[in-house]
Design a protein around this motif. Structure first.
Motif, PDB file in Angstrom:
ATOM      1  N   VAL A 177       0.873  -1.178   0.000  1.00  0.00           N
ATOM      2  CA  VAL A 177       0.000   0.000   0.000  1.00  0.00           C
ATOM      3  C   VAL A 177       0.904   1.220   0.000  1.00  0.00           C
ATOM      4  CG1 VAL A 177      -1.803   1.258   1.228  1.00  0.00           C
ATOM      5  CG2 VAL A 177      -1.784  -1.246   1.262  1.00  0.00           C
ATOM      6  N   MET A 178       0.778   2.057  -1.018  1.00  0.00           N
ATOM      7  CA  MET A 178       1.705   3.168  -1.140  1.00  0.00           C
ATOM      8  C   MET A 178       1.046   4.386  -1.765  1.00  0.00           C
ATOM      9  SD  MET A 178       4.084   2.033  -4.411  1.00  0.00           S
ATOM     10  CE  MET A 178       5.101   3.510  -4.258  1.00  0.00           C
ATOM     11  N   GLU A 179       1.566   5.546  -1.415  1.00  0.00           N
ATOM     12  CA  GLU A 179       1.307   6.750  -2.182  1.00  0.00           C
ATOM     13  C   GLU A 179       2.274   6.735  -3.369  1.00  0.00           C
ATOM     14  OE1 GLU A 179       0.708  10.369   0.654  1.00  0.00           O
ATOM     15  OE2 GLU A 179       2.295   9.095   1.499  1.00  0.00           O
ATOM     16  N   PRO A 180       1.800   7.000  -4.576  1.00  0.00           N
ATOM     17  CA  PRO A 180       2.741   7.042  -5.698  1.00  0.00           C
ATOM     18  C   PRO A 180       3.862   8.051  -5.502  1.00  0.00           C
ATOM     19  CG  PRO A 180       0.493   6.892  -6.499  1.00  0.00           C
ATOM     20  CD  PRO A 180       0.396   7.107  -5.013  1.00  0.00           C
ATOM     21  N   THR A 217      -2.206  12.411  -3.646  1.00  0.00           N
ATOM     22  CA  THR A 217      -1.600  12.506  -4.978  1.00  0.00           C
ATOM     23  C   THR A 217      -2.634  12.754  -6.072  1.00  0.00           C
ATOM     24  OG1 THR A 217      -1.595  10.080  -5.126  1.00  0.00           O
ATOM     25  CG2 THR A 217       0.420  11.136  -4.366  1.00  0.00           C
ATOM     26  N   PHE A 218      -3.901  12.840  -5.698  1.00  0.00           N
ATOM     27  CA  PHE A 218      -4.943  13.282  -6.624  1.00  0.00           C
ATOM     28  C   PHE A 218      -4.585  14.642  -7.221  1.00  0.00           C
ATOM     29  CE2 PHE A 218      -9.784  14.349  -6.921  1.00  0.00           C
ATOM     30  CZ  PHE A 218      -9.806  13.989  -8.261  1.00  0.00           C
ATOM     31  N   SER A 219      -3.741  15.399  -6.526  1.00  0.00           N
ATOM     32  CA  SER A 219      -3.309  16.702  -7.042  1.00  0.00           C
ATOM     33  C   SER A 219      -2.526  16.586  -8.344  1.00  0.00           C
ATOM     34  CB  SER A 219      -2.430  17.409  -6.009  1.00  0.00           C
ATOM     35  OG  SER A 219      -1.223  16.700  -5.789  1.00  0.00           O
ATOM     36  N   GLY A 221      -6.779  11.934 -12.924  1.00  0.00           N
ATOM     37  CA  GLY A 221      -6.656  10.548 -12.497  1.00  0.00           C
ATOM     38  C   GLY A 221      -5.519  10.352 -11.523  1.00  0.00           C
ATOM     39  N   GLY A 222      -5.168  11.418 -10.800  1.00  0.00           N
ATOM     40  CA  GLY A 222      -4.091  11.333  -9.836  1.00  0.00           C
ATOM     41  C   GLY A 222      -2.772  10.953 -10.489  1.00  0.00           C
ATOM     42  N   THR A 266      -7.244   3.648  -3.784  1.00  0.00           N
ATOM     43  CA  THR A 266      -8.045   4.241  -2.722  1.00  0.00           C
ATOM     44  C   THR A 266      -7.953   5.758  -2.835  1.00  0.00           C
ATOM     45  OG1 THR A 266      -6.195   4.179  -1.140  1.00  0.00           O
ATOM     46  CG2 THR A 266      -7.708   2.307  -1.154  1.00  0.00           C
ATOM     47  N   ILE A 267      -9.032   6.426  -2.443  1.00  0.00           N
ATOM     48  CA  ILE A 267      -9.048   7.886  -2.526  1.00  0.00           C
ATOM     49  C   ILE A 267     -10.089   8.425  -1.562  1.00  0.00           C
ATOM     50  CG2 ILE A 267     -10.716   7.921  -4.457  1.00  0.00           C
ATOM     51  CD1 ILE A 267      -9.094  10.378  -5.534  1.00  0.00           C
TER      52      ILE A 267
END
Length: 448
Positions: A217-220, A256-258, A262-263, A276-277
């Protein structure tokens, strides 16, 4: 290069000025004795000045406090208000839906529209809803443990996935450990989790080779410890390694949606198994979602031993409520559109350039990082490449000075770090004013 005595004196001056100009906020805080920590949620005590500002109104990218002061809001609810405060389309949809019922435990046609739109933006095909990204992550983790039969989840050190128990793990010289300050952990975090530094493929493979990791599980890109961007080939390597070791990949796009409509998943052409968002998609109304690949959804659907309907540990009574879904549809359809992100990124580029110009003019060994519509200045150059180094680059007094200096002059950054976020309502004038005030803060700090 920072005179610490001068920094301390300036911080004391700015805090005193803050107290003088905000007597009503101070009074409200003093009178909130029946609230734990004197605030509705304890993280509201994360502020640079000793007590929080109290909200009167917020519209677009502008906020007014109870003392009547107006602020350019670059915090935007730490992403929750990335659409801007009270966007017209979301406000109208929420009012109409609330008038027709908010929590009937029945689906509405808006949900299918939202699922289709999230599929267009992020690629994964089957969606379910929550109220926070924390819950979206928790429920996705439970599903992936069920599918794989594996007990552990792997995270990046100093990642941010809300208050998910398993995620509060970091690296150290002595090995994996619980993140400092972890409250009431149900068990030793190393029982449930593994950890690797961001941008470290060797460390990731070493942990995956144990064969017990259900999901990464990670933030890109790391965000809540300061923006840490991926090095060339890193995200492609993560995807290759997770496939090699039979581990699912979850992209948490809440911050990271910023990066775009599509993030980071959409912008960088990533191929996660789950997305997830939360926060921003509801336009200010609590909303979150997780999306599964067709393969995962099929596997789960075939498991007759899993209780997905009653008390099996996935879902909540308010999740997917009609009000949240109506707000999410309106926000995605009319506010955080593909076109809006183009304008938001243009403003972020302008913010980045103005901030960097000030840093360079004063010869500071700092850097500026940007992720689409999100910008952050760092007290290191080059910018940190992983979460642990990013945590070490923090400077609490310097951050507090900049935050309270800016607040006293009508500019709000996110209180947890030096992050500025652009909304569709943010203006060039607001961006340029930040550069002026930021420059003045640095000028005073360096004055002999």
């Amino acid at each position: 290069m920072i005179d610490r005595d001068r920094l301390g004196a300036l911080l004391r001056r700015e805090r005193a000025a803050f107290a003088d100009r905000n007597p009503r906020s101070a009074e409200e805080y003093a009178n909130a004795g029946n609230l734990f920590g004197r605030v509705p949620m304890t993280w509201m005590n994360k502020n640079a000045a000793g007590f929080p500002l109290y909200l009167a109104t917020a519209r677009g990218a502008t906020l007014t406090d109870v003392d009547g002061h107006e602020y350019t809001d670059f915090c935007l609810g730490d992403t929750a208000a990335m659409a801007g405060h009270a966007p017209e389309a979301t406000r109208k949809a929420a009012q109409e839906q609330f008038a027709n019922g908010a929590c009937a435990m029945l689906p509405t046609p808006d949900a299918a529209w939202v699922g289709k739109e999230l599929t267009r933006r992020f690629g994964v095909t089957e969606w379910s809803f929550a109220l926070t990204a924390t819950d979206a992550n928790r429920w996705a983790i439970r599903l992936l443990r069920a599918v794989t039969g594996r007990p552990k989840i792997l995270f990046n050190s100093y990642c941010y996935h809300g208050s998910v128990d398993e995620s509060l793990i970091v690296t150290s010289d002595q090995g994996p450990r619980s993140r400092e300050g972890n409250v009431g952990a149900p068990c030793d975090v190393t029982t449930t989790s593994r950890v690797a530094e961001y941008n470290d493929l060797e460390g990731l493979e070493r942990e995956l080779a144990h064969g017990d990791v259900a999901a990464v599980v990670m933030e890109p890109a790391l965000t809540n410890i300061g923006i840490v961007l991926p090095e060339p080939g890193y995200l492609e390597g993560v995807r290759e390694l997770t496939r090699k070791y039979g581990t699912y990949l979850v992209n948490d796009e809440t911050h990271t949606f910023s990066a775009g409509p599509g993030g980071a998943t959409g912008r960088w052409g990533l191929e996660p198994d789950v997305v997830t968002i939360g926060k921003a998609i509801g336009g200010g109304i609590p909303a979150a979602a997780y999306g599964l690949s067709t393969e995962i959804a099929r596997h789960i659907g075939q498991r007759t031993d899993l209780d997905l309907i009653d008390m099996g540990g996935v879902g909540g009574t308010l999740a997917g409520n009609a009000l949240s879904i109506a707000a999410t549809r309106a926000t995605l359809e009319h506010v955080l559109t593909d076109e809006a992100f183009t304008g938001m990124e243009r403003l972020a580029e302008r913010f980045e350039a103005g901030t960097k110009q000030v840093i360079d003019a004063h010869g500071l060994p700092w850097s500026v990082s940007r992720l689409g519509a999100r910008v952050e200045y760092r007290f290191a150059n080059p910018a940190p490449r992983n979460g642990t180094d990013s945590a070490k680059a923090a400077d609490a007094d310097l951050e507090d000075y900049l935050h309270v200096y800016l607040a006293n002059r009508g500019i709000l950054l996110t209180p947890f770090h030096n992050m500025a976020l652009m909304s569709p309502a943010t203006t060039e004038q607001q961006v340029d004013q930040h550069a002026v005030v930021f420059g003045a803060a640095i000028e005073e700090l360096q004055r002999a």
